[in-house]
Write a protein that holds these residues in place. Structure first.
Motif, short mmCIF file in Angstrom:
data_model
loop_
_atom_site.label_atom_id
_atom_site.label_comp_id
_atom_site.label_asym_id
_atom_site.label_seq_id
_atom_site.Cartn_x
_atom_site.Cartn_y
_atom_site.Cartn_z
N ASP A 87 9.56 -1.51 6.90
CA ASP A 87 10.53 -0.43 6.62
C ASP A 87 10.48 -0.03 5.15
OD1 ASP A 87 11.56 -0.06 9.03
OD2 ASP A 87 13.44 -1.16 8.69
N LEU A 88 10.42 -1.03 4.30
CA LEU A 88 10.47 -0.75 2.86
C LEU A 88 9.22 -0.01 2.40
CD1 LEU A 88 11.90 -4.16 1.70
CD2 LEU A 88 12.95 -1.96 1.20
N LEU A 89 8.09 -0.33 2.99
CA LEU A 89 6.84 0.27 2.52
C LEU A 89 6.53 1.61 3.15
CD1 LEU A 89 4.65 -2.96 2.34
CD2 LEU A 89 5.44 -1.59 0.41
N GLY A 90 7.03 1.86 4.36
CA GLY A 90 6.73 3.13 5.03
C GLY A 90 5.22 3.35 5.09
N ASN A 91 4.79 4.52 4.64
CA ASN A 91 3.35 4.85 4.67
C ASN A 91 2.62 4.47 3.39
OD1 ASN A 91 3.62 6.02 7.21
ND2 ASN A 91 4.29 7.97 6.29
N ALA A 92 3.30 3.77 2.51
CA ALA A 92 2.68 3.49 1.20
C ALA A 92 1.43 2.64 1.35
CB ALA A 92 3.70 2.78 0.32
N LYS A 93 0.51 2.86 0.43
CA LYS A 93 -0.71 2.02 0.38
C LYS A 93 -0.66 1.10 -0.84
CE LYS A 93 -3.86 4.81 3.04
NZ LYS A 93 -2.81 5.73 3.53
N THR A 94 0.12 1.52 -1.85
CA THR A 94 0.25 0.69 -3.05
C THR A 94 1.74 0.51 -3.35
OG1 THR A 94 0.24 2.64 -4.49
CG2 THR A 94 -1.89 1.61 -4.05
N PHE A 95 2.07 -0.56 -4.04
CA PHE A 95 3.47 -0.81 -4.37
C PHE A 95 3.57 -1.61 -5.65
CE2 PHE A 95 4.41 -5.34 -3.81
CZ PHE A 95 3.19 -5.79 -3.34
N LYS A 96 4.79 -1.66 -6.17
CA LYS A 96 5.09 -2.69 -7.17
C LYS A 96 6.52 -3.16 -6.96
CE LYS A 96 6.83 -0.04 -11.10
NZ LYS A 96 6.70 0.23 -12.54
N CYS A 117 8.26 -11.98 -5.39
CA CYS A 117 8.45 -10.98 -4.33
C CYS A 117 7.15 -10.22 -4.04
CB CYS A 117 9.57 -10.02 -4.71
SG CYS A 117 11.17 -10.85 -4.73
N GLY A 118 6.40 -9.92 -5.10
CA GLY A 118 5.10 -9.26 -4.90
C GLY A 118 4.20 -10.13 -4.03
N GLY A 119 4.24 -11.45 -4.28
CA GLY A 119 3.46 -12.38 -3.47
C GLY A 119 3.88 -12.34 -2.00
N THR A 120 5.18 -12.28 -1.77
CA THR A 120 5.69 -12.26 -0.39
C THR A 120 5.22 -10.99 0.33
OG1 THR A 120 7.65 -13.46 -1.11
CG2 THR A 120 7.81 -12.31 0.99
N MET A 128 -1.98 -4.18 1.61
CA MET A 128 -1.36 -3.51 0.45
C MET A 128 -2.04 -3.88 -0.86
SD MET A 128 1.19 -1.55 0.76
CE MET A 128 1.39 -0.79 2.32
N ARG A 129 -1.93 -2.94 -1.82
CA ARG A 129 -2.42 -3.19 -3.16
C ARG A 129 -1.29 -3.02 -4.16
NH1 ARG A 129 -5.25 -0.17 -6.27
NH2 ARG A 129 -5.15 1.66 -4.94
N VAL A 130 -1.30 -3.85 -5.18
CA VAL A 130 -0.29 -3.67 -6.24
C VAL A 130 -0.80 -2.62 -7.23
CG1 VAL A 130 0.87 -4.79 -8.18
CG2 VAL A 130 0.52 -6.04 -6.05
N ASP A 131 0.07 -1.69 -7.59
CA ASP A 131 -0.28 -0.71 -8.62
C ASP A 131 0.95 -0.57 -9.51
OD1 ASP A 131 -0.70 1.49 -10.18
OD2 ASP A 131 -1.56 2.73 -8.58
N VAL A 132 0.87 -1.13 -10.70
CA VAL A 132 2.08 -1.14 -11.55
C VAL A 132 2.27 0.19 -12.28
CG1 VAL A 132 2.27 -3.62 -11.91
CG2 VAL A 132 0.82 -2.26 -13.43
N PRO A 135 2.66 3.46 -8.41
CA PRO A 135 2.69 2.96 -7.03
C PRO A 135 3.25 4.00 -6.07
CG PRO A 135 4.54 2.10 -8.27
CD PRO A 135 3.73 2.92 -9.23
N ASP A 136 2.81 3.94 -4.79
CA ASP A 136 3.42 4.80 -3.77
C ASP A 136 4.88 4.39 -3.52
OD1 ASP A 136 0.96 5.98 -3.46
OD2 ASP A 136 0.39 4.74 -1.74
N GLN A 137 5.15 3.11 -3.61
CA GLN A 137 6.51 2.64 -3.32
C GLN A 137 6.91 1.57 -4.33
OE1 GLN A 137 9.68 2.89 -2.36
NE2 GLN A 137 9.09 3.28 -0.24
N VAL A 138 8.16 1.68 -4.77
CA VAL A 138 8.71 0.64 -5.64
C VAL A 138 9.72 -0.15 -4.81
CG1 VAL A 138 10.04 0.17 -7.74
CG2 VAL A 138 8.47 2.12 -7.67
N ILE A 139 9.59 -1.44 -4.81
CA ILE A 139 10.60 -2.28 -4.15
C ILE A 139 11.42 -2.94 -5.25
CG2 ILE A 139 10.98 -4.31 -2.71
CD1 ILE A 139 8.45 -3.57 -1.17
N THR A 140 12.71 -2.68 -5.21
CA THR A 140 13.57 -3.20 -6.27
C THR A 140 14.37 -4.39 -5.76
OG1 THR A 140 13.74 -0.98 -7.17
CG2 THR A 140 15.38 -2.55 -7.92
#
Ligand code: ATP
Ligand code: MG
Length: 377
Positions: A87-96, A117-120, A128-132, A135-140
């Motif tokens: 749910d949190l990522l939706g269609n994102a391919k990258t996140f931080k 949390c990034g590890g989880t 997924m890829r991390v992009d600081v 990013p497509d999605q930020v998880i806070t």
């Protein structure tokens, strides 16, 4: 967003506005406030979908997002994150991940929380890829006093400042497209709104009055409570039609509206009038015509739509869901006696000459005697 000594005042108004917006929503709601964020908690039975939609309409909120509440314990945060990761990522391919700690006593620092949390996320979504940087999605992850929260990127809130922090305005509300938009714009800048509708029974009917009431009701979703006044201008209109030059009719009528609206505004402690006028839109909205109507106002007349094109006003009317109601085809009091060739370059002396034929004060007084109101919202 708000700075300085007023901040506490704005925050308390904002909280009361949110409470009001959620009053009829199922469930109990609890509030806490930290770091420019108002946090609204729902009880187990709360209808959070409706609550979210309502809160999105409250002025003074820049961003709204739904959070997942966790215990202030990294094991629980990791578990809830894993459960909700799709749910949190939706269609994102990258996140931080980003961490905010309003509880500075929490044993982990922000970078450590982010790393865990990034590890989880990566464990559960190896695609997924991390992009600081972008990013497509930020998880806070927020660590607050009582709980921790996880949320994705928020949606834009209604913006503006809380209703009631900027005084009270008397909106001249016709059944048209423009005036509800004007009311919305002024409320967004913090004015509480009351409204006045001028009717001409029996030339204008119950359906037209209902339409205006529906428009005012739609505005209450943003503006909170609105007292909607109705005033009959039948005697004024009939007198103008039988006594005055037809080409000046619209302007003379508008001067009566502004006189009456000023009196009602003063009586109910409004500090200004608001209209939906837009420069050059119609004959009564040329610069000279506006000057002629302004001359009888005893309060400032605010015209938030003044620089908008009709198309731009329509876009706004659709956004606030008043458009479909506004285009319902009922007569309004201006269309009943509309002159065929309205004057676009009115001459003040000519206007005054026409009004000298009338008992202006008496007409205003008798119109105001018909004032009655209902409370909406
Ligand atoms: P609207 O779409 O808001 O009716 P309009 O383009 O039709 O505007 P006018 O009819 O000239 O323009 O009215 C200009 C403004 O005067 C309106 O936006 C409204 O604020 C006010 N007004 C006009 N008619 C009425 C009415 N019957 N009752 C209250 N206010 C009115
Ligand atoms: Mg109109």
């Amino acid at each position: 967003m708000l700075k300085g000594l007023n901040r506490g005042y704005f925050n308390s108004i904002l909280e009361s506005r949110v409470k009001r917006a959620l009053k009829k929503v199922q469930g109990d709601f609890y509030y806490d406030y930290a770091q420019s964020t108002l946090c609204v908690w729902g009880s187990d039975d709360a209808d959070m979908d409706t609550a979210y939609e309502k809160v999105k309409k409250v002025f003074g909120i820049a961003t709204v997002c739904r959070g997942i509440a966790c215990e202030k314990d990294m094991e629980d945060v990791k578990q809830k994150l894993a459960e909700n990761v799709d749910d949190l990522l939706g269609n994102a391919k990258t996140f931080k991940c980003e961490a905010k700690r309003s509880d500075k006593k929490f044993p982990l620092k922000s970078p450590e929380i982010c790393a865990i949390c990034g590890g989880t996320v990566l464990e559960n979504r190896p695609d997924m890829r991390v992009d600081v940087i972008d990013p497509d999605q930020v998880i806070t992850i927020e660590i607050r006093d009582r709980k921790a929260f996880i949320h994705g990127r928020g949606e834009k809130g209604a913006g503006g400042v809380p209703v009631g922090s900027g005084g009270r305005a008397m909106l001249m509300l016709s059944g048209g497209i423009d005036s509800p938009v004007a009311g919305h714009m002024i409320a967004r800048r913090g004015a509480a709104i009351d409204a006045v509708y001028f009717e001409t029974p029996p030339y204008t009917g119950e359906a037209a009055a209902m339409k205006v009431r529906t428009l005012a009701e739609k505005l209450t979703e943003y503006c909170g409570e609105i007292y909607l006044h109705s005033v009959s201008l039948t005697e004024v209109q009939e007198t103008l039609a039988s006594t005055c030059k037809e080409k000046l009719f619209t302007l003379l009528l508008r001067r009566f509206m502004v006189r009456c609206a000023s009196k009602i505004a003063e009586k109910y402690n409004a500090g200004c009038l608001v209209t939906g006028e837009s420069l050059s839109q119609v004959a009564s909205q040329t610069m000279l015509s506006l000057a002629v109507t302004d001359a009888v106002a005893t309060l400032p007349v605010l015209r938030p739509c003044i620089g908008l094109d009709k198309e731009e006003i329509v876009v706004r009317a659709r956004e606030i869901d008043t458009f479909e109601t506004s285009i319902l085809p009922y007569e309004d009091c201006c269309t009943v006696f509309t002159p065929k060739h309205p004057d676009t370059r009115p001459d003040m002396e000519e206007i005054l000459e026409e009004e000298a034929k009338l008992d202006v004060d008496g007409l205003v007084e008798r119109a105001l005697a018909t004032d009655h109101f209902i409370r909406l919202g």
